[in-house]
Design an enzyme around this catalytic site. Structure first.
Site, PDB file in Angstrom:
ATOM      1  N   GLN A 113       0.839  -1.042   0.150  1.00  0.00           N
ATOM      2  CA  GLN A 113       0.134  -0.037   0.057  1.00  0.00           C
ATOM      3  C   GLN A 113       0.974   1.306  -0.007  1.00  0.00           C
ATOM      4  O   GLN A 113       1.336   1.584   1.266  1.00  0.00           O
ATOM      5  CB  GLN A 113      -0.818  -0.004   1.213  1.00  0.00           C
ATOM      6  N   GLU A 231      -9.118  -1.507   6.021  1.00  0.00           N
ATOM      7  CA  GLU A 231      -7.941  -1.907   6.660  1.00  0.00           C
ATOM      8  C   GLU A 231      -8.162  -1.832   8.319  1.00  0.00           C
ATOM      9  O   GLU A 231      -7.839  -2.656   8.838  1.00  0.00           O
ATOM     10  CB  GLU A 231      -7.000  -0.740   6.418  1.00  0.00           C
TER      11      GLU A 231
HETATM   12  C1  LIG Z   1       3.804  -0.940  11.332  1.00  0.00           C
HETATM   13  C2  LIG Z   1       3.301   0.086  10.392  1.00  0.00           C
HETATM   14  C3  LIG Z   1       3.070  -0.374   9.130  1.00  0.00           C
HETATM   15  C4  LIG Z   1       2.647   0.603   8.407  1.00  0.00           C
HETATM   16  N1  LIG Z   1       2.285   0.245   6.811  1.00  0.00           N
HETATM   17  C5  LIG Z   1       2.183   1.145   5.972  1.00  0.00           C
HETATM   18  C6  LIG Z   1       1.645   0.848   4.838  1.00  0.00           C
HETATM   19  O1  LIG Z   1       1.904  -0.415   4.407  1.00  0.00           O
HETATM   20  N2  LIG Z   1       1.417   1.742   3.692  1.00  0.00           N
HETATM   21  C7  LIG Z   1       1.250   2.972   4.119  1.00  0.00           C
HETATM   22  O2  LIG Z   1       0.903   3.814   3.263  1.00  0.00           O
HETATM   23  N3  LIG Z   1       1.548   3.592   5.475  1.00  0.00           N
HETATM   24  C8  LIG Z   1       1.822   2.402   6.434  1.00  0.00           C
HETATM   25  N4  LIG Z   1       2.132   2.768   7.702  1.00  0.00           N
HETATM   26  C9  LIG Z   1       1.918   4.260   7.988  1.00  0.00           C
HETATM   27  C10 LIG Z   1       0.896   4.692   8.863  1.00  0.00           C
HETATM   28  O3  LIG Z   1      -0.236   4.762   8.210  1.00  0.00           O
HETATM   29  C11 LIG Z   1       1.047   6.266   9.424  1.00  0.00           C
HETATM   30  O4  LIG Z   1       2.417   6.275  10.326  1.00  0.00           O
HETATM   31  C12 LIG Z   1      -0.038   6.682  10.123  1.00  0.00           C
HETATM   32  O5  LIG Z   1      -0.934   7.112   9.191  1.00  0.00           O
HETATM   33  C13 LIG Z   1       0.482   8.079  10.821  1.00  0.00           C
HETATM   34  O6  LIG Z   1       1.045   8.828   9.966  1.00  0.00           O
HETATM   35  P1  LIG Z   1       2.537   9.481  10.542  1.00  0.00           P
HETATM   36  O7  LIG Z   1       3.563   8.316  10.992  1.00  0.00           O
HETATM   37  O8  LIG Z   1       3.065  10.447   9.558  1.00  0.00           O
HETATM   38  O9  LIG Z   1       2.249  10.578  11.788  1.00  0.00           O
HETATM   39  P2  LIG Z   1       1.893  12.003  11.841  1.00  0.00           P
HETATM   40  O10 LIG Z   1       0.597  12.055  11.193  1.00  0.00           O
HETATM   41  O11 LIG Z   1       2.945  12.787  11.734  1.00  0.00           O
HETATM   42  O12 LIG Z   1       1.335  11.845  13.496  1.00  0.00           O
HETATM   43  C14 LIG Z   1       2.226  12.307  14.521  1.00  0.00           C
HETATM   44  C15 LIG Z   1       1.652  12.283  15.726  1.00  0.00           C
HETATM   45  O13 LIG Z   1       0.475  13.477  15.572  1.00  0.00           O
HETATM   46  C16 LIG Z   1      -0.764  12.878  15.935  1.00  0.00           C
HETATM   47  N5  LIG Z   1      -1.751  13.660  14.949  1.00  0.00           N
HETATM   48  C17 LIG Z   1      -1.723  13.897  13.732  1.00  0.00           C
HETATM   49  N6  LIG Z   1      -3.001  14.416  13.644  1.00  0.00           N
HETATM   50  C18 LIG Z   1      -3.666  14.627  14.349  1.00  0.00           C
HETATM   51  C19 LIG Z   1      -4.946  15.043  14.774  1.00  0.00           C
HETATM   52  N7  LIG Z   1      -5.759  15.877  13.543  1.00  0.00           N
HETATM   53  N8  LIG Z   1      -5.279  15.216  15.925  1.00  0.00           N
HETATM   54  C20 LIG Z   1      -4.777  14.625  16.954  1.00  0.00           C
HETATM   55  N9  LIG Z   1      -3.420  14.105  16.904  1.00  0.00           N
HETATM   56  C21 LIG Z   1      -3.014  14.017  15.493  1.00  0.00           C
HETATM   57  C22 LIG Z   1      -0.766  11.462  15.543  1.00  0.00           C
HETATM   58  O14 LIG Z   1      -1.629  10.727  16.705  1.00  0.00           O
HETATM   59  C23 LIG Z   1       0.659  11.037  16.250  1.00  0.00           C
HETATM   60  O15 LIG Z   1       0.730  10.792  17.471  1.00  0.00           O
HETATM   61  C24 LIG Z   1       2.453   1.994   8.555  1.00  0.00           C
HETATM   62  C25 LIG Z   1       2.704   2.254  10.004  1.00  0.00           C
HETATM   63  C26 LIG Z   1       3.170   1.334  10.820  1.00  0.00           C
HETATM   64  C27 LIG Z   1       3.333   1.862  12.174  1.00  0.00           C
END
Ligand SMILES: Cc1cc2nc3c(=O)[nH]c(=O)nc-3n(C[C@H](O)[C@H](O)[C@H](O)COP(=O)(O)OP(=O)(O)OC[C@H]3O[C@@H](n4cnc5c(N)ncnc54)[C@H](O)[C@@H]3O)c2cc1C
Length: 382
Positions: A113, A231
């Site tokens: 994905q 998902e």
């Molecule tokens: C094991 C694992 C597998 C994954 N596999 C995939 C994959 O196959 N494909 C893919 O595309 N992605 C994948 N991901 C990514 C995952 O979808 C993202 O990590 C997730 O959407 C969070 O985005 P970010 O890491 O950029 O964190 P951010 O969005 O930058 O968030 C950082 C912090 O801010 C908080 N935050 C952000 N926005 C808000 C809000 N509006 N209100 C309150 N708090 C907020 C979050 O809760 C978090 O604590 C994977 C992640 C993990 C951990």
């Protein structure tokens, strides 16, 4: 909640047993077992025919029970079966479904994905990977991150911006990317459990044929929501690690068998964990019961993901504490267990409240869409 099985259930049970007896006599599974299981419709029984059996939730439970009892292996293609396939069922053309669904179902073509980017995770609609139309192709340039299984995948579902001038949610398209196309570089990211399950993916002028566009151009956000909805449901099964791996009951059973919880505080935590697992089980049954009565899963689905992720962390944390000093080793589990799933699962467990929508984002969804609270401010929309 009436959970009695309907009259047809026993007939279905007999059919599944008959299939097992014919294709895996004596519990021996042939080399092409996954293909046989897929062709019979038992991999995703709820999918429409010819891919599934249009099975109701109760029929799915019966099939699942029988396959589990026979210890039948299932194709391993979580993203393909769990959320890419269901999106293709909603919006893929007949040709796309015929090309891609068989390989998804029998696990011969692994899917990944390609959604998240370094600057677009929770706020996925701000993604900047571009897809520019050039004749019969899109030329795609950008970077994806956290792409689970990209190093093994044959295909990926890809979100890319096709109209940079439109509002963020409106200019995105949903493409299928063959991971063998030139211009793709996959770089593994090693996690703290030592495993590199996910990757950075660089797309440098990757030419994707227009017939790999799913649905309409610029309608990708609607399909992304279909994918993300599936998902969330897929990630909240019974196992502590997104529906996989050991359960709270496995931990309770280990302690029952081997002792090891003389400490009253540990016993108290074990009891609390058991209660959490029961609550989650009842929420799951409530969803099944609602669907049997023809209702859509209600607030339970969002609440379930939020609770299940934290429950998984509680299971793994207690498992490590029950292992005592051995809990510092990567090959020791609770109560003398040497099953590596426990220590590796513990090291993976912080990811549970991040992937598939973070714990905070789940709470926003529950607040806004379930409780009807005011929307989270979106600075990008002024
Ligand atoms: C094991 C694992 C597998 C994954 N596999 C995939 C994959 O196959 N494909 C893919 O595309 N992605 C994948 N991901 C990514 C995952 O979808 C993202 O990590 C997730 O959407 C969070 O985005 P970010 O890491 O950029 O964190 P951010 O969005 O930058 O968030 C950082 C912090 O801010 C908080 N935050 C952000 N926005 C808000 C809000 N509006 N209100 C309150 N708090 C907020 C979050 O809760 C978090 O604590 C994977 C992640 C993990 C951990």
């Amino acid at each position: 909640m009436d959970l009695d099985l309907p009259p047809g259930a026993e007939e279905l049970r007999a059919r599944v047993r008959g299939f097992l007896a014919e294709h895996a006599p004596g519990g021996v599974f042939p080399a092409d077992w996954n293909r046989r299981l897929a062709r019979a419709g038992y991999v995703a029984p709820h999918w429409p025919r010819p891919w599934g059996l249009e099975a109701s939730p109760v029929e799915q439970l019966v099939i699942d029970e029988e396959l589990r009892a026979a210890r039948a292996p299932r194709p391993s293609n979580q993203i393909g079966i769990g959320w890419a396939g269901p999106t293709l069922l909603v919006a893929g053309s007949a040709g796309q479904q015929e090309r891609w669904l068989p390989g998804i179902l029998d696990g011969s073509e692994i899917w990944c994905q390609l959604f998240s980017e370094p600057g677009a995770g929770s706020d996925l609609a701000s993604l900047t990977t571009r897809a520019v139309r050039d004749g019969d192709e899109y030329v795609v340039t950008g970077q994806k991150i956290w792409t689970t299984f990209a190093h093994q995948a044959r295909f990926g579902i890809l979100l890319a911006r096709t109209d940079p001038d439109a509002e963020p949610h409106r200019g995105i398209s949903y493409l299928v990317c063959d991971m063998r196309f030139p211009g793709i570089t996959v770089r593994p990211i090693r996690q703290m459990n030592g495993i590199a399950d996910f990757n950075e993916v660089f797309l440098d002028g990757v030419r994707i044929p227009v017939d790999h566009l799913v649905g309409e151009e610029n309608d990708g956000w609607r399909l992304a929501k279909v994918t993300l909805g599936n998902e969330r449901v897929s990630l909240s099964g019974e196992g502590a690690l997104w529906g996989m791996g050991p359960t709270a009951h496995d931990l309770v059973d280990l302690v029952r068998e081997h002792g090891g919880a003389a400490d009253p505080l540990l016993r108290q935590r074990l009891a609390a964990l058991y209660v959490e697992a029961e609550v989650l089980r009842l929420i799951r049954l409530r969803t099944v019961s609602a669907r049997v009565r023809g209702l859509e899963p209600g607030p339970e689905a969002s609440v379930r993901k939020a609770l299940a992720d934290e429950h998984g962390q509680h299971v793994m944390a207690l498992a490590v504490d029950l292992a005592g000093a051995h809990g510092m080793l990567v090959d020791r589990g609770p109560c003398g267990s040497t099953d590596p799933t426990w220590p590796l699962g513990f090291l993976f467990s912080p990811a549970l409240t991040v992937g598939g929508g973070t714990a905070q984002v789940q709470r926003n969804i529950i607040g806004e869409r379930v409780l009807g609270l005011p929307r989270d401010p979106e600075p990008s929309r002024a």
